[in-house]
Design a protein around this motif. Structure first.
Motif, PDB file in Angstrom:
ATOM      1  N   ASP A 246      -4.167   0.481  -2.065  1.00 41.33           N
ATOM      2  CA  ASP A 246      -3.885  -0.831  -1.660  1.00 41.33           C
ATOM      3  C   ASP A 246      -3.938  -1.835  -2.503  1.00 41.33           C
ATOM      4  O   ASP A 246      -4.368  -1.799  -3.850  1.00 41.33           O
ATOM      5  CB  ASP A 246      -5.186  -1.078  -0.588  1.00 41.33           C
TER       6      ASP A 246
ATOM      7  N   THR B 292      -8.686   4.443  -2.832  1.00 42.31           N
ATOM      8  CA  THR B 292     -10.098   5.045  -2.241  1.00 42.31           C
ATOM      9  C   THR B 292      -9.428   6.642  -2.216  1.00 42.31           C
ATOM     10  O   THR B 292      -8.340   6.871  -1.697  1.00 42.31           O
ATOM     11  CB  THR B 292     -10.061   4.756  -0.772  1.00 42.31           C
TER      12      THR B 292
ATOM     13  N   TYR C 207      -6.405  12.854  -0.740  1.00 37.13           N
ATOM     14  CA  TYR C 207      -5.520  11.586  -0.602  1.00 37.13           C
ATOM     15  C   TYR C 207      -5.847  10.680  -1.752  1.00 37.13           C
ATOM     16  O   TYR C 207      -6.940  10.396  -1.956  1.00 37.13           O
ATOM     17  CB  TYR C 207      -5.534  11.157   0.833  1.00 37.13           C
TER      18      TYR C 207
ATOM     19  N   GLN D  62      -5.364   6.463  -1.211  1.00 37.48           N
ATOM     20  CA  GLN D  62      -4.899   5.573  -0.519  1.00 37.48           C
ATOM     21  C   GLN D  62      -4.992   4.309  -1.711  1.00 37.48           C
ATOM     22  O   GLN D  62      -6.166   4.163  -2.149  1.00 37.48           O
ATOM     23  CB  GLN D  62      -6.084   5.078   0.482  1.00 37.48           C
TER      24      GLN D  62
ATOM     25  N   SER E 186       1.057  -1.119  -0.079  1.00 38.92           N
ATOM     26  CA  SER E 186       0.071   0.003   0.011  1.00 38.92           C
ATOM     27  C   SER E 186       0.866   1.355   0.087  1.00 38.92           C
ATOM     28  O   SER E 186       2.053   1.255   0.561  1.00 38.92           O
ATOM     29  CB  SER E 186      -0.812   0.007   1.321  1.00 38.92           C
TER      30      SER E 186
ATOM     31  N   ARG F 204       0.014   5.698   0.161  1.00 40.18           N
ATOM     32  CA  ARG F 204      -0.970   6.959   0.125  1.00 40.18           C
ATOM     33  C   ARG F 204      -0.195   8.041  -0.419  1.00 40.18           C
ATOM     34  O   ARG F 204       0.809   8.563   0.175  1.00 40.18           O
ATOM     35  CB  ARG F 204      -1.399   7.106   1.448  1.00 40.18           C
TER      36      ARG F 204
ATOM     37  N   SER G  47      -0.698  12.185  -1.460  1.00 41.51           N
ATOM     38  CA  SER G  47      -1.349  13.349  -1.014  1.00 41.51           C
ATOM     39  C   SER G  47      -1.017  14.487  -2.060  1.00 41.51           C
ATOM     40  O   SER G  47      -0.062  14.498  -2.734  1.00 41.51           O
ATOM     41  CB  SER G  47      -0.630  13.770   0.357  1.00 41.51           C
TER      42      SER G  47
END
Length: 121
Positions: A84, A69, A80, A82, A17, A19, A21
């Motif tokens: 995965d 997401t 953001y 995300q 994963s 994330r 920004s």
């Protein structure tokens, strides 16, 4: 001057994963949807996800639905992504961009410099 800056890219193993920004300046998030685009090696740019400026449903590219997401924090002027269950096919430079509307034909009004995401063993 409106500006977008991405962060959070890197190298991750398949199944991992990350994330991303995207921080926007000024009133960008008030008037524009914020989208993530990506361009992999030898591939065309594609729109991955988008969150509208208002209370509408986010858009996702079919191949990332259920794995990515998108969300926003208006107080921090940040969106953001995300990501995965990453796959090698997700390897690309990811750009955040201001768009007029979210959807499969969305096009950047302006974008950030991009951040590299590499999915590999």
């Amino acid at each position: 001057q409106e500006k977008l800056v991405e962060s959070g890219g890197g190298l991750v193993q398949p199944g991992g994963s990350l994330r991303l920004s995207c921080t926007a300046s000024g009133s960008t998030m008030k008037y524009y949807g914020i989208a993530w685009f990506r361009q992999g090696p030898g591939k065309e740019r594609e729109g991955v996800s988008c969150i509208p400026s208002g209370p509408a449903t986010p858009y996702y590219l079919h191949s990332v639905k259920g794995r990515f997401t998108i969300s926003r924090n208006n107080q921090k002027n940040t969106v953001y992504l995300q990501m995965d269950t990453l796959e090698p096919a997700d390897t690309a430079v990811y750009y955040c961009a201001a768009v007029i509307g979210c959807g499969p034909t969305m096009s950047p009004a302006f974008s950030g410099p991009g951040t590299q995401v590499t999915v590999s063993l």
